[in-house]
Design a protein around this motif. Structure first.
Motif, PDB file in Angstrom:
ATOM      1  N   ASN A 141       0.758  -1.183  -0.002  1.00 33.06           N
ATOM      2  CA  ASN A 141       0.046   0.160  -0.278  1.00 33.06           C
ATOM      3  C   ASN A 141       0.909   1.467   0.502  1.00 33.06           C
ATOM      4  OD1 ASN A 141      -2.173  -1.389   0.257  1.00 33.06           O
ATOM      5  ND2 ASN A 141      -2.387  -1.482   2.040  1.00 33.06           N
ATOM      6  N   ASN A 179       4.000   1.560  -1.139  1.00 28.06           N
ATOM      7  CA  ASN A 179       4.413   1.645  -2.284  1.00 28.06           C
ATOM      8  C   ASN A 179       3.360   2.282  -3.652  1.00 28.06           C
ATOM      9  OD1 ASN A 179       7.049   0.418  -1.232  1.00 28.06           O
ATOM     10  ND2 ASN A 179       6.651  -0.604  -2.211  1.00 28.06           N
ATOM     11  N   GLN A 180       2.723   1.752  -3.321  1.00 29.17           N
ATOM     12  CA  GLN A 180       1.130   2.372  -4.386  1.00 29.17           C
ATOM     13  C   GLN A 180       1.223   4.089  -3.634  1.00 29.17           C
ATOM     14  OE1 GLN A 180      -2.621   0.297  -3.799  1.00 29.17           O
ATOM     15  NE2 GLN A 180      -3.468   1.431  -5.646  1.00 29.17           N
ATOM     16  N   ASN A 234       1.556   6.494  -6.925  1.00 33.43           N
ATOM     17  CA  ASN A 234       0.958   8.347  -7.051  1.00 33.43           C
ATOM     18  C   ASN A 234       1.089   9.562  -6.958  1.00 33.43           C
ATOM     19  OD1 ASN A 234      -1.404   5.708  -7.677  1.00 33.43           O
ATOM     20  ND2 ASN A 234      -2.310   5.811  -5.893  1.00 33.43           N
TER      21      ASN A 234
END
Length: 368
Positions: free
Chosen positions: A125, A127-128, A132
């Motif tokens: 989560n 890294n995402q 973004n």
């Protein structure tokens, strides 16, 4: 003839009974004299001698000339040791414990990872969210450049900025969750307790481990209203622990409560001392002497010389061959001595023997 023998027998029996009664009476009187006659006291012997000679009764006493001496007032109490730094670490998220380094006795450093709770999901989560955020930041930067050249509308620029702020907030939240997936040691110390096992589920608030640093030891004691006014922060305290006979540890007052306990009405006082070698453990019982004050010229007497009434204490001194009662104010009592704050003066002749046999204004003679 038979009548004569019968009368003779009665006479002999009467003589025997009379002899027994006379002997018994003598023994009883002797026993009474030995057991019921009170022994003469030292004071009775003095009175008998005075009455036989006609002299004034003089009671023998021994004295000590009062001198000023140094006296250190102490407050003695008992406390239980505990580590100054003591933390119970709990999980901050729900999930499976996939890593655990919290065996009892393990030495840890500050920020060491003691446990991980579903770290893979938290890392994914994060890294995402980071990706973004980077994309939103670049988009917003380009839109600002284009807006300066009037190539994009204000609405497009505002939209890019909003996406950037949303991505930034999401990254912060993902970072918090990633940090919460790890249980870190807040101090250099030792694992004192472990509450969970590897591959078990933990919820938010579940205790994981307890970390302590015993390099500094503290104790909290209750002090009465009368004594709390005599204590100051920084006062020395000497600590003895039965597990280490002959050793004395020096500590200091580090904290004093401002509110008395509602049950026992005592004020909490915290004492701290160094424990560099770690020999003192939590939960040991300690005898504590808190230094209150040192008086360089104090008047100190043996406690057994004090005589007490409902109004307080008194002693006897000798003036002009007479015993004089002195009411005194006892400021401190410790061990077998008492510090007198009023009623005695340097140079007074204090009665130290014979004080139990005298009254005020009786004539005395001083024995060497």
């Amino acid at each position: 003839m038979k009548k004569f023998l019968w009368i003779s027998g009665l006479l002999i029996l009467g003589l025997i009974i009379g002899f027994i009664l006379i002997n018994s009476s003598g023994k009883y009187e002797k026993m009474y004299d030995e057991n019921t006659t009170p022994k003469a006291t030292k004071l009775d012997k003095i009175n008998e001698k005075s009455e036989s000679t006609g002299d004034i009764k003089k009671i023998p006493v021994k004295i000590k000339i009062i001198e000023a001496t140094q006296f250190t007032a102490k407050l003695k109490t008992v406390g239980t040791t505990f580590a100054k730094d003591d933390y119970i670490l709990s999980a901050k998220m729900n999930g499976e414990i996939t890593y655990l380094n919290a065996d009892i006795g393990t030495v840890v450093k500050k920020n060491d990872v003691l446990a991980k709770i579903d770290p893979e999901m938290a890392e994914a989560n994060y890294n995402q969210a980071a990706a973004n955020y980077n994309l939103a930041q670049k988009t917003y930067s380009r839109q600002k450049i284009l807006a300066e050249k009037k190539l994009v509308s204000t609405q497009q620029l505002d939209g890019a900025e909003a996406q950037y702020q949303i991505a930034k907030a999401a990254l912060s939240l993902a970072k918090i969750n990633l940090n919460n997936s790890k249980v870190l040691s807040p101090i250099d110390g030792v694992i004192a307790e472990k509450f969970v096992n590897l591959h078990t589920f933990s919820g938010i608030g579940t205790p994981v481990a307890r970390v302590v640093n015993i390099k500094k030891i503290q104790m909290e004691v209750g002090v009465s209203e009368q004594n709390i006014v005599l204590i100051k922060k920084g006062n020395k305290a000497f600590i003895k622990i039965s597990s280490y006979p002959g050793e004395v540890f020096q500590g200091y007052i580090v904290n004093m409560g401002l509110q008395a306990d509602k049950d026992n009405k005592s004020f909490p006082v915290t004492i701290e001392f160094d424990n560099i070698d770690g020999k003192i453990k939590g939960g040991m019982i300690a005898d504590i002497s808190i230094l209150l004050n040192t008086y360089s010229e104090a008047i100190v007497v043996s406690f057994h010389l004090l005589q007490q009434t409902t109004g307080g204490y008194y002693l006897y001194i000798v003036e002009n061959d007479k015993a004089v009662r002195r009411d005194v104010v006892v400021a401190n009592i410790q061990d077998d001595v008492a510090r007198i704050s009023d009623g005695l003066a340097v140079g007074d002749h204090l009665v130290i023997e014979g004080h139990k046999y005298i009254n005020d204004q009786v004539t005395v003679t001083i024995e060497k």
